[in-house]
Design a protein around this motif. Sequence first.
Motif, PDB file in Angstrom:
ATOM      1  N   LEU A 235       0.836  -1.200   0.000  1.00 59.39           N
ATOM      2  CA  LEU A 235       0.000   0.000   0.000  1.00 59.39           C
ATOM      3  C   LEU A 235       0.872   1.250   0.000  1.00 59.39           C
ATOM      4  N   ALA A 239       1.244   4.215  -2.828  1.00 59.18           N
ATOM      5  CA  ALA A 239       1.082   5.627  -2.499  1.00 59.18           C
ATOM      6  C   ALA A 239       2.231   6.467  -3.039  1.00 59.18           C
ATOM      7  N   SER A 356      -3.135  -4.187  -4.045  1.00 60.76           N
ATOM      8  CA  SER A 356      -2.733  -3.301  -2.959  1.00 60.76           C
ATOM      9  C   SER A 356      -1.987  -2.082  -3.492  1.00 60.76           C
ATOM     10  N   GLY A 360      -3.332   1.677  -2.964  1.00 57.04           N
ATOM     11  CA  GLY A 360      -2.492   2.731  -2.405  1.00 57.04           C
ATOM     12  C   GLY A 360      -2.306   3.883  -3.367  1.00 57.04           C
ATOM     13  N   ALA A 387       2.442   7.849   3.960  1.00 57.29           N
ATOM     14  CA  ALA A 387       2.062   6.468   3.642  1.00 57.29           C
ATOM     15  C   ALA A 387       3.211   5.494   3.886  1.00 57.29           C
TER      16      ALA A 387
END
Length: 455
Positions: A235, A239, A356, A360, A387
């Motif tokens: 994730l 990000a 994932s 993200g 993140a």
Amino acid sequence: MTSAVTTDKSARPGYGKLLRTPGALGFVLPGFAARLPFGMLTISILLLVQHTTGSYGSAGIVAAVTGVSMALSAPLMGIFTDRLGQSAVLLPVVLAHAAAVSGLTALALLGAPVWALALAAVPAGASVPQVGPMVRARWAAKLEGSPLLPTAAAFESVTDEFTFVVGPVLATALCTGVHPAAGLATEATLTLLGGLLFAAQRATQPKPHAPSANGEKRAFALSFPGLRVLIFAFLGIGAVFGGMQVSLAAFSNEIGNPGANGLLYGVFAAGNMIAGIAMGAIAWKIGPRRRLILGYIGLTAAASVLWAAHSIILLGALGLVVGLFIAPALITGYTMVEQLVPAGARTEAFTWLTGSIAFGQAIAVTLAGRLTDAHGSSFGFLVPMAATALALATLLALRGKLAPKAPSRIVNSSGPGAAPAAPATPATSPSTSSPTSRQRLNERGMGHRVPVTVD
């Protein structure tokens, strides 16, 4: 008499030998053509919707809906693929994706409101074909038990890196240099053609894992705690991709040079590629869990200073460093799936990690878009920082879940016809009555055991 079984970890076959595996190029090349669009979709939507609405926030919402839809559908696609086979799932999916992306593009060019674009983004994201996990599953099936399998895992991770970083560069060039819709048009075309060619390579497909006839329940990938930890780590990586895409584009516009976006993202891409190629070529002497943690620490530190860059040169240099640290974390995480998840759920596991990243990325695009609209690109860079810091904290707290359970196997080396050795029963004493002491005795054991490197 017992004899030790050893593995020379320094003798890693090279990429050339891997690609000479019979039938490999038949699925690697069309697989690459079909998975490259994965890296093009989000940035193409972002640039097209920003062009038609004038808002990074609105563009981020549409891109985020696409990413969330893909993240939610990817594991289901993986489950069906494990059970039904790759071609049975891939053929209808690529056709649906091409139609959905075409519809989204038409709505954007017609000036449809954001809510309509968000609705159209749902099928566009949900129908993204999970070609990368399918390619990994083919390697795993074809090379099971072969020393080439770690090389294949590294090669696929390098290919993923190439997809994640070259796809956005290509999409940016098409959207800014040809037409705002050119990125999505190319993404849909490559997905359709590459997906059909890949699905046609039936000889190298792994066999479907249908439910057991005796009623035995199939283990789902998410039931393995190590995979859940990797999902949190990925994730944060997603990000970084999403936050960089929005913030670099906004920074380039702020300095009056929109074309600098491609250059800056290209430098970021170069860092990923350099580190990715090196990761696959090095015979590592430290375990994958430690490599993952060290790589993530470096990624978090590098992402934490992006917001302070106010020149192209400094931002390019920092982007290069961020790219250099993404590869160790990403490649090692994908490689660890081989240790943490059994073969029957591996395609599903890979789709969880891919989803994932997409999730993200979607969240980061939304948050960075809002912050950039309100306060400028520097605030958009705060999203990758936060993140990765959160993901690193989770990774450190739950790192014990990433250790594969070492099987306590006793190998009888007296000959192929000899009876298996009986398990040793340790003498009862206060020092061996605790679970920790018994565990150590089981791990050390009697007779010959196959050594397992954990960390």
